[in-house]
Motif scaffolding. Structure first.
Motif, PDB file in Angstrom:
ATOM      1  N   GLU A   1       0.837  -1.185   0.000  1.00  0.00           N
ATOM      2  CA  GLU A   1       0.000   0.000   0.000  1.00  0.00           C
ATOM      3  C   GLU A   1       0.875   1.238   0.000  1.00  0.00           C
ATOM      4  O   GLU A   1       1.911   1.280   0.664  1.00  0.00           O
ATOM      5  CB  GLU A   1      -0.952   0.020   1.201  1.00  0.00           C
TER       6      GLU A   1
ATOM      7  N   SER B   1      -9.014   4.852  -4.052  1.00  0.00           N
ATOM      8  CA  SER B   1      -7.864   3.957  -4.182  1.00  0.00           C
ATOM      9  C   SER B   1      -7.928   3.236  -5.530  1.00  0.00           C
ATOM     10  O   SER B   1      -9.007   3.037  -6.092  1.00  0.00           O
ATOM     11  CB  SER B   1      -7.847   2.918  -3.056  1.00  0.00           C
TER      12      SER B   1
ATOM     13  N   HIS C   1     -11.984  -7.421  -2.411  1.00  0.00           N
ATOM     14  CA  HIS C   1     -11.692  -6.283  -1.529  1.00  0.00           C
ATOM     15  C   HIS C   1     -12.055  -4.938  -2.150  1.00  0.00           C
ATOM     16  O   HIS C   1     -11.599  -3.894  -1.671  1.00  0.00           O
ATOM     17  CB  HIS C   1     -10.206  -6.290  -1.149  1.00  0.00           C
TER      18      HIS C   1
ATOM     19  N   LYS D   1     -11.530  -1.840   0.428  1.00  0.00           N
ATOM     20  CA  LYS D   1     -10.367  -1.018   0.092  1.00  0.00           C
ATOM     21  C   LYS D   1     -10.724   0.171  -0.813  1.00  0.00           C
ATOM     22  O   LYS D   1      -9.845   0.948  -1.176  1.00  0.00           O
ATOM     23  CB  LYS D   1      -9.303  -1.873  -0.599  1.00  0.00           C
TER      24      LYS D   1
ATOM     25  N   ASN E   1      -3.504   4.566  -2.327  1.00  0.00           N
ATOM     26  CA  ASN E   1      -4.541   5.355  -1.677  1.00  0.00           C
ATOM     27  C   ASN E   1      -4.288   6.831  -1.998  1.00  0.00           C
ATOM     28  O   ASN E   1      -3.245   7.381  -1.649  1.00  0.00           O
ATOM     29  CB  ASN E   1      -4.510   5.132  -0.166  1.00  0.00           C
TER      30      ASN E   1
END
Length: 450
Positions: free
Chosen positions: A41, A56, A104, A108, A351
Motif C-alpha cells: 500500500e 484507491s 476487496h 479497500k 490510496n
C-alpha cells in the motif's frame, strides 16, 4: 562543474551502495518472494497538511502471460488463439490477483486497476487474449500499459514478426476494454494510441501507446517508452532500454504538449504509468534497462517546471520493489516487483489523497469537456444545463463497470432549450457515468446518487 561530470562523481560515490542494494533486492524478488504474497500500500499525498482521502486504485506490473512457452496457444503469433486451459505460474498468479481485488473492492475502495506493462511473454496474440480474458473478470475497469515484452511478436527460437507490431495487436485485442474506459473515466484522450506515427529509428509507422484520462480530480498519463528497433543480439524481440521518442507524434513531444496545455493540473495530482522507471541509478543505466543519461536529463528538465503538479510515477520492468524521489524532488517514483514472480501474486494499492487548492478547483468547474449537473451528488433528481448541445445528441448512462444502462435522444428529456430534467431515483445509490454526444463532440460527467 558540469552536470555531466556531477553525474559521474555522484554515481562513483554511490556505486557500491547501489550495487549491493540492487543485488540484495534481486535476491529478495527471485528467491524469497516465491513463498510470499504481499499486497503493498502507498499513500499518495497523505503527508501534506489537510490532505483528504479521495479513492484507491491498484497497480500491477510484469504479468508475462506465456512466458517460457516456445509457442503459446495455437501455432504462430499473429492469428493464433489462446489455449483452452493454462495452469502456468503467470496465469495462476494473475488470476489470484484478480480474485483478491474483486474480494476487496468495497473494503479497500478500489475504483480501477492499472497494469504497467509486460502483459505478455513474447507479444503473441494468444498471450494478449489470455491476459485480457483474465483481466475481464475484474469487477472494476482496468487500464493496460504496453511493456518491452509486448512489442515484437515471436515464437521463441522458431520465428518472429518482420517488425514490431505488438502495439497494433494490443489495440485489437483490448479494443472493447478501452471503449469501456472512455465511458468510465473523465476526459479520456486517446493521444497517439490509435494514430500511425512514423518512427525515424525504424523507418516504419507504429501505434505508440500514449493516452491520458482523469478520475476524481486526478490526471493520469499512460506512457510508451519502448523502442521499436530489434534487440542488438541474436535473439528475437526488442531490448529492455527506454527511449524518449523525441519526434513528431512520439512520446516525449506528446507528453510535453499535454503537460503544457492540460488545464486540470493541481497540486501533485498528475500521475504517470509507464513500464520503465525514470532514474539516475548508474547500474540501471549501464545495464541498459532504463533511459540513457542524455534522455534522463532531457526528460527531467522537461518535467521540472511542473514539479508542484506531479504526484507519482508508477512503473515495473526491473522486477523489484523500488521507491525514491526523483532528482530535485520533481516527483515520487514507485515500482512494484513482477506479479508473475510470486506464488500468490503481488501488487500495490495506491490510496489517493487530494491537497486542497481553491484556485484550481474554481477553474475546474468550467471544464469544457464536462456536463454541468446540478445538484451533484443528488437523490436521483437533477438538472443538466448545456447551451451548446444539439437536439439530435444522445444521452447515455453507464454503471461503474462501464455497462450501458440506457441511451435516449436528449430531445426526449428537454425541459427547455438549455436544460434537461432527469429523474433516476429508481436506480440504486452509487456512482454512475453520464455522457451526451452529438456529431461534433462528447461531454461527460460522473453522477453520484445518494
Amino acid at each position: 562543474i558540469t552536470r555531466f561530470n556531477y553525474f559521474y562523481l555522484y554515481s562513483c560515490m554511490n556505486f557500491f551502495y547501489k550495487y549491493c542494494l540492487l543485488f540484495c533486492c534481486l535476491g529478495w524478488s527471485t528467491l524469497g518472494n516465491a513463498q510470499n504474497s504481499t499486497v503493498l500500500e502507498y499513500n499518495l499525498n497523505k503527508k501534506y497538511p489537510e490532505a483528504q482521502y479521495k479513492f484507491s486504485f491498484v497497480h500491477i506490473t510484469d504479468v508475462h502471460i506465456g512466458e517460457d512457452v516456445d509457442d503459446y496457444g495455437t501455432p504462430g503469433y499473429f492469428n493464433d488463439t489462446m489455449p483452452a486451459e493454462d495452469n502456468s505460474k503467470p496465469v495462476v498468479r494473475l488470476k489470484k490477483a484478480v480474485q483478491w481485488i474483486n474480494d476487496h473492492i468495497d473494503s479497500k475502495n478500489i475504483k480501477f486497476v492499472v497494469i504497467s506493462g509486460d502483459l505478455t511473454g513474447s507479444a503473441e496474440k494468444s498471450e494478449y487474449q489470455m491476459c485480457k480474458k483474465i483481466l475481464d473478470d475484474l469487477k472494476v475497469p482496468y487500464v493496460p500499459i504496453i511493456g518491452n515484452h509486448d512489442i515484437w511478436p515471436y515464437v521463441r527460437y522458431q520465428d518472429e514478426a518482420p517488425y514490431a507490431c505488438g502495439d497494433s495487436i494490443l489495440n485489437e485485442v483490448f479494443a472493447d476494454a478501452f471503449e469501456r474506459n472512455k465511458h468510465f473515466f473523465q476526459n479520456w484522450n486517446d493521444g497517439t494510441r490509435l494514430s500511425r506515427t512514423y518512427n525515424p529509428e525504424t523507418g516504419l509507422e507504429h501505434y505508440f501507446q500514449n493516452y491520458s484520462f482523469e478520475y476524481d480530480g486526478f490526471v493520469f498519463y499512460g506512457l510508451d517508452f519502448n523502442p521499436r528497433y530489434h534487440v542488438k543480439k541474436a535473439e528475437p524481440g526488442i531490448g529492455p532500454e527506454a527511449r524518449l521518442m523525441d519526434w513528431a507524434g512520439g512520446t516525449y513531444r506528446w507528453l510535453k504538449e499535454e503537460l503544457k496545455n492540460n488545464p486540470n493540473k493541481k497540486k501533485h495530482n498528475v500521475c504517470f504509468i509507464a513500464h520503465h522507471p525514470v532514474t539516475d541509478n548508474l547500474l540501471f543505466i549501464i545495464s541498459g534497462f532504463v533511459f540513457d543519461w542524455q534522455d534522463y536529463v532531457k526528460l527531467t528538465d522537461m518535467l521540472a517546471p511542473y514539479k508542484e503538479n506531479l504526484g507519482l510515477w508508477m512503473a515495473g520492468h526491473i522486477h523489484i520493489d523500488y521507491d525514491y524521489e526523483l532528482t530535485n524532488n520533481i516527483m515520487h517514483v514507485r515500482g512494484v516487483a513482477a506479479n508473475k514472480d510470486f506464488d500468490s501474486s503481488r501488487f500495490e494499492i495506491v490510496n489517493v489523497y487530494e491537497i486542497p487548492d481553491v484556485s484550481t478547483a474554481v477553474l475546474n468547474t468550467t471544464n469544457k469537456g464536462r456536463v454541468d449537473i446540478f445538484p451533484n451528488p443528488n437523490d436521483g433528481k437533477f438538472t443538466i444545463i448545456e447551451k451548446s448541445l444539439k437536439k439530435e445528441a444522445v444521452l447515455r448512462m453507464y454503471d461503474l463497470s462501464g455497462g450501458l444502462i440506457f441511451e435516449m435522444p436528449i430531445k426526449d428529456f428537454l425541459h427547455n432549450q438549455e436544460s434537461i430534467q432527469m429523474d433516476l431515483s429508481k436506480l440504486p445509490k452509487g456512482l454512475y457515468h453520464l455522457t451526451i454526444s452529438d456529431n461534433e463532440h462528447t461531454l461527460s460527467q460522473q453522477v453520484i446518487l445518494q
